[in-house]
Design a protein around this motif. Structure first.
Motif, short mmCIF file in Angstrom:
data_model
loop_
_atom_site.label_atom_id
_atom_site.label_comp_id
_atom_site.label_asym_id
_atom_site.label_seq_id
_atom_site.Cartn_x
_atom_site.Cartn_y
_atom_site.Cartn_z
N SER A 184 57.08 99.74 18.01
CA SER A 184 56.94 100.56 18.86
C SER A 184 56.11 99.80 20.05
O SER A 184 55.90 100.51 21.43
N GLY A 185 55.20 98.87 19.53
CA GLY A 185 54.36 98.31 20.68
C GLY A 185 53.14 98.78 20.93
O GLY A 185 52.55 98.62 21.95
N ALA A 186 52.92 100.13 20.15
CA ALA A 186 51.72 100.84 20.36
C ALA A 186 50.25 100.22 20.22
O ALA A 186 49.32 100.69 20.75
N HIS A 187 50.24 98.99 19.56
CA HIS A 187 49.19 98.30 19.37
C HIS A 187 49.25 96.82 19.67
O HIS A 187 50.53 96.28 19.67
N PRO A 188 48.31 96.05 20.04
CA PRO A 188 48.56 94.55 20.44
C PRO A 188 49.11 93.81 19.12
O PRO A 188 48.87 94.28 17.98
N LEU A 189 49.86 92.96 19.31
CA LEU A 189 50.61 92.33 18.21
C LEU A 189 49.81 90.97 17.62
O LEU A 189 49.05 90.42 18.50
N SER A 190 49.80 90.72 16.44
CA SER A 190 49.39 89.52 15.82
C SER A 190 50.67 88.68 14.91
O SER A 190 51.52 89.43 14.70
N GLY A 191 50.51 87.53 14.87
CA GLY A 191 51.49 86.81 14.00
C GLY A 191 52.43 86.01 15.19
O GLY A 191 52.35 86.02 16.41
N ARG A 192 53.65 85.36 14.65
CA ARG A 192 54.35 84.54 15.23
C ARG A 192 55.82 84.93 14.92
O ARG A 192 56.19 84.96 13.57
N VAL B 165 52.78 93.93 25.21
CA VAL B 165 53.89 93.72 24.21
C VAL B 165 55.14 93.42 25.09
O VAL B 165 56.21 92.98 24.91
N PHE B 166 55.06 94.02 26.36
CA PHE B 166 56.37 94.12 27.10
C PHE B 166 56.93 92.61 27.38
O PHE B 166 58.18 92.43 27.21
N ALA B 167 56.17 91.63 27.65
CA ALA B 167 56.47 90.02 28.02
C ALA B 167 56.86 89.53 26.80
O ALA B 167 57.43 88.55 26.89
N CYS B 168 56.71 90.02 25.71
CA CYS B 168 56.88 89.51 24.24
C CYS B 168 58.42 89.90 23.72
O CYS B 168 59.05 89.17 22.94
N ALA B 169 58.84 91.14 24.29
CA ALA B 169 59.81 91.62 23.87
C ALA B 169 61.29 90.84 23.94
O ALA B 169 61.66 90.43 25.15
N SER B 170 61.89 90.66 23.01
CA SER B 170 63.33 89.82 22.80
C SER B 170 64.38 90.79 23.30
O SER B 170 65.45 90.70 23.55
#
Length: 209
Positions: free
Chosen positions: A111-119, A137-142
Protein backbone atom coordinates in the motif's frame (compact mmCIF):
# COMPACT_ATOMS: atom_id res chain seq x y z
CA UNK A 1 5.84 -2.08 15.52
CA UNK A 2 8.67 -1.57 17.99
CA UNK A 3 12.04 -3.19 18.55
CA UNK A 4 12.30 -4.45 14.98
CA UNK A 5 16.01 -5.20 15.27
CA UNK A 6 15.51 -7.33 18.36
CA UNK A 7 12.34 -9.12 17.28
CA UNK A 8 13.28 -9.69 13.66
CA UNK A 9 17.06 -9.96 14.04
CA UNK A 10 17.68 -7.25 11.48
CA UNK A 11 15.39 -8.93 8.99
CA UNK A 12 16.73 -12.47 9.40
CA UNK A 13 13.35 -13.41 10.86
CA UNK A 14 9.92 -12.30 9.64
CA UNK A 15 6.30 -12.98 10.69
CA UNK A 16 5.28 -15.48 8.01
CA UNK A 17 1.58 -16.18 7.47
CA UNK A 18 2.07 -18.58 4.56
CA UNK A 19 4.25 -19.23 1.54
CA UNK A 20 3.03 -21.12 -1.50
CA UNK A 21 3.48 -21.72 -5.21
CA UNK A 22 0.70 -20.46 -7.47
CA UNK A 23 -0.04 -18.17 -10.43
CA UNK A 24 -0.26 -14.39 -10.08
CA UNK A 25 -3.91 -13.50 -10.46
CA UNK A 26 -3.96 -9.73 -10.94
CA UNK A 27 -2.12 -6.71 -12.27
CA UNK A 28 0.69 -6.55 -14.81
CA UNK A 29 2.02 -10.05 -14.08
CA UNK A 30 -1.35 -11.84 -14.33
CA UNK A 31 -0.85 -15.45 -15.36
CA UNK A 32 2.82 -15.66 -14.25
CA UNK A 33 3.73 -18.62 -12.04
CA UNK A 34 5.18 -17.25 -8.82
CA UNK A 35 6.10 -18.20 -5.29
CA UNK A 36 4.20 -16.05 -2.78
CA UNK A 37 5.58 -15.03 0.60
CA UNK A 38 2.78 -13.55 2.72
CA UNK A 39 3.81 -11.64 5.84
CA UNK A 40 1.58 -10.95 8.83
CA UNK A 41 0.67 -7.56 10.20
CA UNK A 42 -1.25 -4.69 8.65
CA UNK A 43 -2.15 -1.27 10.02
CA UNK A 44 -4.12 -0.13 6.95
CA UNK A 45 -7.24 -2.25 7.51
CA UNK A 46 -9.35 -2.19 4.34
CA UNK A 47 -12.91 -3.27 5.13
CA UNK A 48 -13.03 -5.39 1.96
CA UNK A 49 -9.65 -7.03 2.51
CA UNK A 50 -9.63 -10.72 1.54
CA UNK A 51 -6.66 -11.46 3.82
CA UNK A 52 -7.91 -10.10 7.15
CA UNK A 53 -6.39 -13.10 8.90
CA UNK A 54 -3.00 -11.42 8.34
CA UNK A 55 -3.74 -8.22 10.24
CA UNK A 56 -2.63 -9.21 13.74
CA UNK A 57 1.15 -9.83 13.65
CA UNK A 58 1.07 -11.42 17.11
CA UNK A 59 -0.56 -14.47 15.54
CA UNK A 60 2.55 -15.10 13.44
CA UNK A 61 5.79 -15.53 15.41
CA UNK A 62 8.91 -14.60 13.46
CA UNK A 63 10.45 -17.45 11.46
CA UNK A 64 13.90 -17.85 9.95
CA UNK A 65 14.16 -16.12 6.57
CA UNK A 66 16.74 -18.67 5.41
CA UNK A 67 14.14 -21.42 5.63
CA UNK A 68 11.67 -19.35 3.60
CA UNK A 69 14.29 -18.76 0.92
CA UNK A 70 15.15 -22.46 0.73
CA UNK A 71 11.51 -23.36 0.14
CA UNK A 72 11.16 -20.65 -2.49
CA UNK A 73 14.19 -21.99 -4.35
CA UNK A 74 12.77 -25.52 -4.45
CA UNK A 75 10.05 -24.55 -6.95
CA UNK A 76 10.45 -23.97 -10.70
CA UNK A 77 9.18 -20.35 -10.74
CA UNK A 78 11.75 -17.62 -11.07
CA UNK A 79 9.40 -14.96 -9.65
CA UNK A 80 8.83 -14.27 -5.96
CA UNK A 81 5.92 -12.12 -4.73
CA UNK A 82 6.25 -10.58 -1.28
CA UNK A 83 2.82 -9.58 0.00
CA UNK A 84 0.80 -9.33 3.18
CA UNK A 85 -0.56 -7.93 5.30
CA UNK A 86 1.62 -4.91 4.70
CA UNK A 87 5.22 -5.98 4.01
CA UNK A 88 6.63 -2.47 4.32
CA UNK A 89 6.26 -2.77 8.09
CA UNK A 90 9.35 -4.98 8.17
CA UNK A 91 13.06 -4.85 7.25
CA UNK A 92 13.22 -6.71 3.94
CA UNK A 93 16.85 -6.17 2.95
CA UNK A 94 18.08 -9.59 4.05
CA UNK A 95 15.18 -11.46 2.47
CA UNK A 96 15.57 -9.73 -0.89
CA UNK A 97 19.35 -10.06 -0.85
CA UNK A 98 19.11 -13.81 -0.33
CA UNK A 99 16.49 -14.24 -3.06
CA UNK A 100 18.41 -12.08 -5.52
CA UNK A 101 21.62 -14.02 -4.82
CA UNK A 102 19.82 -17.10 -6.16
CA UNK A 103 18.86 -15.33 -9.36
CA UNK A 104 15.18 -14.87 -8.52
CA UNK A 105 13.07 -11.90 -9.61
CA UNK A 106 11.42 -10.21 -6.65
CA UNK A 107 8.03 -8.50 -6.80
CA UNK A 108 6.49 -6.47 -3.97
CA UNK A 109 2.81 -5.76 -3.30
CA UNK A 110 2.36 -2.81 -0.96
CA UNK A 111 0.00 0.00 0.00
CA UNK A 112 3.06 2.22 0.35
CA UNK A 113 1.97 3.30 3.81
CA UNK A 114 5.55 3.03 5.11
CA UNK A 115 9.01 3.64 3.62
CA UNK A 116 10.35 0.65 1.73
CA UNK A 117 13.37 -1.49 2.47
CA UNK A 118 14.90 -4.16 0.28
CA UNK A 119 15.63 -4.43 -3.45
CA UNK A 120 12.86 -5.28 -5.90
CA UNK A 121 12.53 -5.93 -9.61
CA UNK A 122 8.89 -4.83 -9.62
CA UNK A 123 6.78 -2.87 -7.14
CA UNK A 124 2.99 -2.91 -7.28
CA UNK A 125 1.68 0.08 -5.36
CA UNK A 126 -1.97 -0.13 -4.30
CA UNK A 127 -2.76 3.04 -2.31
CA UNK A 128 -5.52 3.15 0.28
CA UNK A 129 -7.43 6.31 1.21
CA UNK A 130 -7.40 5.69 4.96
CA UNK A 131 -3.59 5.57 5.04
CA UNK A 132 -2.10 7.04 1.85
CA UNK A 133 1.39 6.19 0.63
CA UNK A 134 4.44 8.02 1.88
CA UNK A 135 5.78 10.30 -0.83
CA UNK A 136 8.99 8.34 -1.41
CA UNK A 137 7.13 5.25 -2.63
CA UNK A 138 5.54 6.85 -5.69
CA UNK A 139 8.85 7.20 -7.54
CA UNK A 140 9.58 3.49 -6.96
CA UNK A 141 6.28 2.13 -8.30
CA UNK A 142 6.42 -0.05 -11.39
CA UNK A 143 2.66 -0.51 -11.31
CA UNK A 144 -0.14 1.52 -9.73
CA UNK A 145 -3.21 -0.57 -8.93
CA UNK A 146 -6.29 1.25 -7.67
CA UNK A 147 -9.17 -0.73 -6.20
CA UNK A 148 -12.50 0.65 -7.45
CA UNK A 149 -15.37 0.24 -5.01
CA UNK A 150 -17.41 3.35 -5.82
CA UNK A 151 -17.39 5.95 -8.62
CA UNK A 152 -15.53 8.36 -6.33
CA UNK A 153 -12.53 6.03 -6.50
CA UNK A 154 -11.79 7.19 -10.06
CA UNK A 155 -10.86 10.58 -8.60
CA UNK A 156 -8.59 8.83 -6.08
CA UNK A 157 -7.02 6.92 -8.97
CA UNK A 158 -6.15 10.10 -10.84
CA UNK A 159 -4.76 11.76 -7.72
CA UNK A 160 -2.29 8.90 -7.30
CA UNK A 161 -1.52 8.59 -11.00
CA UNK A 162 -0.32 12.20 -10.94
CA UNK A 163 2.40 11.21 -8.46
CA UNK A 164 4.00 8.19 -10.14
CA UNK A 165 6.57 8.23 -12.94
CA UNK A 166 5.51 8.26 -16.61
CA UNK A 167 6.79 4.69 -16.96
CA UNK A 168 4.53 3.32 -14.21
CA UNK A 169 1.76 1.03 -15.47
CA UNK A 170 -1.74 2.07 -14.39
CA UNK A 171 -4.48 -0.39 -13.41
CA UNK A 172 -8.07 -0.12 -12.23
CA UNK A 173 -9.35 -3.19 -10.39
CA UNK A 174 -12.93 -3.74 -9.23
CA UNK A 175 -13.33 -4.58 -5.58
CA UNK A 176 -14.43 -8.21 -5.70
CA UNK A 177 -17.79 -7.85 -3.93
CA UNK A 178 -18.65 -4.88 -6.18
CA UNK A 179 -17.53 -6.44 -9.45
CA UNK A 180 -20.99 -6.72 -11.05
CA UNK A 181 -21.90 -3.16 -10.08
CA UNK A 182 -18.65 -1.50 -11.11
CA UNK A 183 -17.12 -3.41 -14.03
CA UNK A 184 -19.14 -1.70 -16.78
CA UNK A 185 -18.22 1.73 -15.42
CA UNK A 186 -14.57 0.72 -15.13
CA UNK A 187 -14.56 -0.47 -18.75
CA UNK A 188 -16.05 2.81 -19.95
CA UNK A 189 -13.60 4.81 -17.85
CA UNK A 190 -10.61 2.94 -19.30
CA UNK A 191 -11.93 3.42 -22.83
CA UNK A 192 -12.23 7.15 -22.21
CA UNK A 193 -8.84 7.31 -20.44
CA UNK A 194 -6.74 4.70 -22.29
CA UNK A 195 -3.60 5.13 -20.23
CA UNK A 196 -5.48 3.04 -17.66
CA UNK A 197 -5.59 -0.75 -17.93
CA UNK A 198 -8.07 -3.07 -16.23
CA UNK A 199 -7.07 -5.73 -13.73
CA UNK A 200 -9.43 -8.42 -12.45
CA UNK A 201 -8.76 -11.04 -9.80
CA UNK A 202 -8.37 -13.96 -12.18
CA UNK A 203 -7.15 -16.29 -9.42
CA UNK A 204 -10.65 -16.17 -7.93
CA UNK A 205 -12.11 -17.36 -11.22
CA UNK A 206 -9.44 -20.06 -11.41
CA UNK A 207 -10.12 -20.98 -7.77
CA UNK A 208 -6.47 -20.93 -6.82
CA UNK A 209 -4.72 -19.13 -3.93
Amino acid sequence: MNNHDDLFCGGRKLPLVEDFYTVQGEGFHTGKPAYFIRLGGCDVGCRWCDAKMTWNPRLFPPVEVDSIVERACSFPAQAIVITGGEPSLYPLDYLTEQLAARGLKIFLETSGAHPLSGRFDWICLSPKKQQPPVDSVFACASELKIIIETPDDFRWAEQNAAKVTPECMLYLQPEWSRYDRMIAEIVEYAKAHPRWNISVQTHKYMRIP
